[in-house]
Motif scaffolding. Structure first.
Motif, PDB file in Angstrom:
ATOM      1  N   SER A  36     -59.010 -13.682  -9.501  1.00 40.95           N
ATOM      2  CA  SER A  36     -59.190 -15.134  -9.517  1.00 40.95           C
ATOM      3  C   SER A  36     -59.736 -15.595 -10.867  1.00 40.95           C
ATOM      4  CB  SER A  36     -60.145 -15.559  -8.405  1.00 40.95           C
ATOM      5  OG  SER A  36     -59.647 -15.158  -7.150  1.00 40.95           O
ATOM      6  N   VAL A  37     -59.334 -16.796 -11.249  1.00 36.63           N
ATOM      7  CA  VAL A  37     -59.713 -17.358 -12.546  1.00 36.63           C
ATOM      8  C   VAL A  37     -60.636 -18.551 -12.325  1.00 36.63           C
ATOM      9  CG1 VAL A  37     -58.864 -18.363 -14.702  1.00 36.63           C
ATOM     10  CG2 VAL A  37     -57.515 -16.601 -13.528  1.00 36.63           C
ATOM     11  N   TYR A  38     -61.695 -18.622 -13.126  1.00 40.82           N
ATOM     12  CA  TYR A  38     -62.663 -19.717 -13.050  1.00 40.82           C
ATOM     13  C   TYR A  38     -62.865 -20.336 -14.424  1.00 40.82           C
ATOM     14  CZ  TYR A  38     -64.099 -18.195  -8.355  1.00 40.82           C
ATOM     15  OH  TYR A  38     -64.126 -17.895  -7.020  1.00 40.82           O
ATOM     16  N   ASP A  67     -66.344  -5.696 -13.565  1.00 39.08           N
ATOM     17  CA  ASP A  67     -67.214  -6.825 -13.208  1.00 39.08           C
ATOM     18  C   ASP A  67     -67.186  -7.864 -14.320  1.00 39.08           C
ATOM     19  OD1 ASP A  67     -69.068  -8.480 -12.004  1.00 39.08           O
ATOM     20  OD2 ASP A  67     -70.799  -7.330 -12.726  1.00 39.08           O
ATOM     21  N   ILE A  68     -66.086  -8.576 -14.389  1.00 38.86           N
ATOM     22  CA  ILE A  68     -65.896  -9.655 -15.358  1.00 38.86           C
ATOM     23  C   ILE A  68     -65.709 -10.947 -14.573  1.00 38.86           C
ATOM     24  CG2 ILE A  68     -64.489 -10.548 -17.255  1.00 38.86           C
ATOM     25  CD1 ILE A  68     -65.966  -7.961 -17.927  1.00 38.86           C
ATOM     26  N   VAL A  69     -66.605 -11.892 -14.753  1.00 37.26           N
ATOM     27  CA  VAL A  69     -66.542 -13.156 -14.016  1.00 37.26           C
ATOM     28  C   VAL A  69     -65.399 -14.023 -14.543  1.00 37.26           C
ATOM     29  CG1 VAL A  69     -67.821 -15.218 -13.335  1.00 37.26           C
ATOM     30  CG2 VAL A  69     -69.029 -13.039 -13.583  1.00 37.26           C
ATOM     31  N   ILE A  70     -65.310 -14.130 -15.863  1.00 40.42           N
ATOM     32  CA  ILE A  70     -64.239 -14.902 -16.507  1.00 40.42           C
ATOM     33  C   ILE A  70     -63.761 -14.115 -17.723  1.00 40.42           C
ATOM     34  CG2 ILE A  70     -63.581 -17.088 -17.583  1.00 40.42           C
ATOM     35  CD1 ILE A  70     -65.886 -18.425 -16.125  1.00 40.42           C
ATOM     36  N   LYS A  71     -62.489 -13.798 -17.804  1.00 38.89           N
ATOM     37  CA  LYS A  71     -61.971 -13.007 -18.917  1.00 38.89           C
ATOM     38  C   LYS A  71     -61.932 -13.795 -20.218  1.00 38.89           C
ATOM     39  CE  LYS A  71     -59.171  -9.716 -16.284  1.00 38.89           C
ATOM     40  NZ  LYS A  71     -57.810  -9.177 -16.054  1.00 38.89           N
ATOM     41  N   ASP A 120     -72.217 -11.622  -6.288  1.00 37.05           N
ATOM     42  CA  ASP A 120     -72.280 -13.007  -5.806  1.00 37.05           C
ATOM     43  C   ASP A 120     -70.935 -13.707  -5.878  1.00 37.05           C
ATOM     44  OD1 ASP A 120     -72.176 -14.652  -8.486  1.00 37.05           O
ATOM     45  OD2 ASP A 120     -73.714 -13.145  -8.830  1.00 37.05           O
ATOM     46  N   ASN A 121     -69.977 -13.120  -6.603  1.00 37.31           N
ATOM     47  CA  ASN A 121     -68.614 -13.658  -6.650  1.00 37.31           C
ATOM     48  C   ASN A 121     -67.631 -12.508  -6.824  1.00 37.31           C
ATOM     49  OD1 ASN A 121     -66.214 -14.984  -6.939  1.00 37.31           O
ATOM     50  ND2 ASN A 121     -66.791 -16.170  -8.738  1.00 37.31           N
ATOM     51  N   PRO A 122     -67.189 -11.901  -5.717  1.00 34.08           N
ATOM     52  CA  PRO A 122     -66.261 -10.772  -5.811  1.00 34.08           C
ATOM     53  C   PRO A 122     -64.806 -11.180  -6.009  1.00 34.08           C
ATOM     54  CG  PRO A 122     -66.796 -11.185  -3.520  1.00 34.08           C
ATOM     55  CD  PRO A 122     -67.617 -12.150  -4.330  1.00 34.08           C
TER      56      PRO A 122
END
Length: 467
Positions: free
Chosen positions: A361-363, A390-394, A352-354
């Protein structure tokens, strides 16, 4: 479409200030305009309680704030009217998020739509957008896409010689000439990710400026083609203003050269590319400032070249839709590696967020059901997919989380749904549009049945009873 009142309460809300107010906390820069904390200590957007939306529609869930999107549309539209003394048009670059509802909102605010495929063209038409306000881009448009564009009456932005020659053949002997624009590569590089720089000469997009004379000469000999404008785009997520000033000067020089070939150029499309704030350290120009610089640069360049002011077109995408949406996840498992890292897993991720795995990219994120809790931990937000990357935010600075908490990742309106996939055969999320306490379903959640809808299996592979 399903419209329901928001579950929760609108009373006792605390408004989350934006950068125009004094001393906001870092996360308050990053939330949609209508974001509030209600009496339950929940994040509320568009008058809708976000944890309640998750209970109603499931998660992951895209939550699109209509007011934030409309405000950005109006800021662009009104700023061009204020700073540019001739005609102008703002076009939404719908590759950022193309669906019926988003196209309809942009069109209702007087914007055109930038489309890059037959599918995006079909969606915009089905949303009721005037074909005269549709501009078809793309470096390898198929014959079917070109034919659909011609039949619909939209403007085609021609990218290369093959396409130009194909259109010349398709329009030969036709009564009315086909309006086209030319995409040119300006040779301007910006400090952004390599994959989203499109203005430098080593790019798959656009004609080389050294080919201008031969391109103009060819078009001037085609009765079926009418070149009405020139287009260039220098990239995406750009914070600098100087490259846009340089672009204006280059494009007006091209405009002057076109007039020498007798081409009726009357539109100049300077692309888009204005960045947004994904983290507290990002500092993009405002929409107002970006538009002012563009307009003043084009006017100055036209005066210097002694050419009339063209119709000025801009194609913002990310800066219209990016900050208007958040993605709500439900937190599940955790893995603690002493002295190294804590992984907090959510029920979505790269499907859902590649952008994190693709562009690094950072969120930023908040825990939507405990907004006032102190942030005491730095954790990695892991997606659920079978992929180490698959890490959304590190590094997410959050309160201590627990299973069933609702994690909201901010600024997910641009290139999240539009790049979503079914990796690991995970169904794509639903999306809701929130406004004044009402939540309207604009994208249904995919089901397992949806995943196999297009599958075909030869009869010989079907299992047979043994007996």
């Amino acid at each position: 479409m399903v419209s329901t009142p928001a579950v929760g309460t609108n009373s006792g809300c605390q408004y989350l200030p934006h950068p125009t107010t004094a001393q906001p906390s870092p996360n308050q820069y990053l939330l949609p305009l209508t974001a509030q904390v209600n009496s339950q200590d929940h994040l509320q957007i568009g008058g809708c309680d976000v944890p309640a939306l998750v209970r109603q529609f499931g998660s992951p869930l895209y939550v699109l704030d209509e007011q934030t999107l409309r405000t950005a549309c109006r800021q662009y539209r009104d700023a061009f009217k204020r700073y540019y003394p001739a005609e102008s048009l703002v076009i939404y670059a719908s590759k950022a998020w193309n669906c019926l509802a988003v196209c309809a909102i942009a069109a209702s605010e007087g914007l055109g739509i930038d489309i890059v495929s037959g599918g995006e063209l079909y969606t915009a038409l089905q949303a009721g957008v005037d074909p005269k306000l549709l501009y078809l881009h793309g470096n390898n448009k198929s014959l079917e896409e070109l034919q659909l564009a011609i039949a619909s009456g939209c403007t085609i932005v021609v990218d290369n010689w093959f396409e130009l020659q194909t259109l010349a053949e398709l329009t030969h002997g036709k009564n009315l000439p086909l309006p086209i624009m030319l995409r040119l590569t300006p040779g301007i590089e910006c400090h952004t990710h390599e994959y989203i720089r499109t203005g430098h000469l080593d790019s798959k997009f656009g004609f080389d400026p050294d080919q201008l004379d031969s391109v103009f000469q060819f078009i001037s000999q085609q009765e079926g083609l009418e070149c009405i404008g020139l287009h260039a785009h220098i990239g995406s997520q750009i914070f600098e203003l100087q490259p846009h000033q340089d672009l204006a000067g280059v494009m007006v020089q091209w405009l002057s050269k076109a007039s020498q070939h007798g081409l009726p150029i009357r539109e100049l499309d300077i692309g888009g590319g204005l960045g947004i704030r994904y983290t507290e350290s990002d500092d993009p120009p405002s929409i107002e400032e970006w538009v002012r610089v563009i307009c003043e640069s084009v006017v100055k360049a036209c005066e210097a070249q002694q050419v009339p002011l063209p119709k000025l077109i801009a194609e913002p995408g990310r800066s219209l839709i990016g900050s208007a949406c958040v993605t709500a996840y439900t937190i599940g498992s955790q893995k603690v590696i002493p002295g190294v890292r804590t992984y907090v897993s959510v029920d979505g991720g790269m499907s859902d967020n590649p952008r994190p795995i693709t562009y690094q990219s950072v969120y930023r994120a908040v825990v939507a059901n405990r907004m006032s809790a102190d942030c005491t931990e730095t954790v990695a937000i892991a997606g659920k997919h079978c992929e180490s990357g698959d890490i959304v935010i590190k590094q997410a600075h959050l309160p201590k989380t627990q299973p069933e908490d609702i994690l909201v990742v901010m600024n997910t309106g641009a290139y999240n749904y539009s790049m979503a996939s079914n990796y690991n055969r995970v169904p794509r999320p639903a999306a809701v549009l929130v406004n004044q306490g009402e939540a309207s379903l604009i994208l249904q959640r995919e089901t397992y049945q949806d995943l196999i809808r297009q599958d075909c299996i030869p009869e010989r592979l079907m299992s047979k009873d043994k007996g």
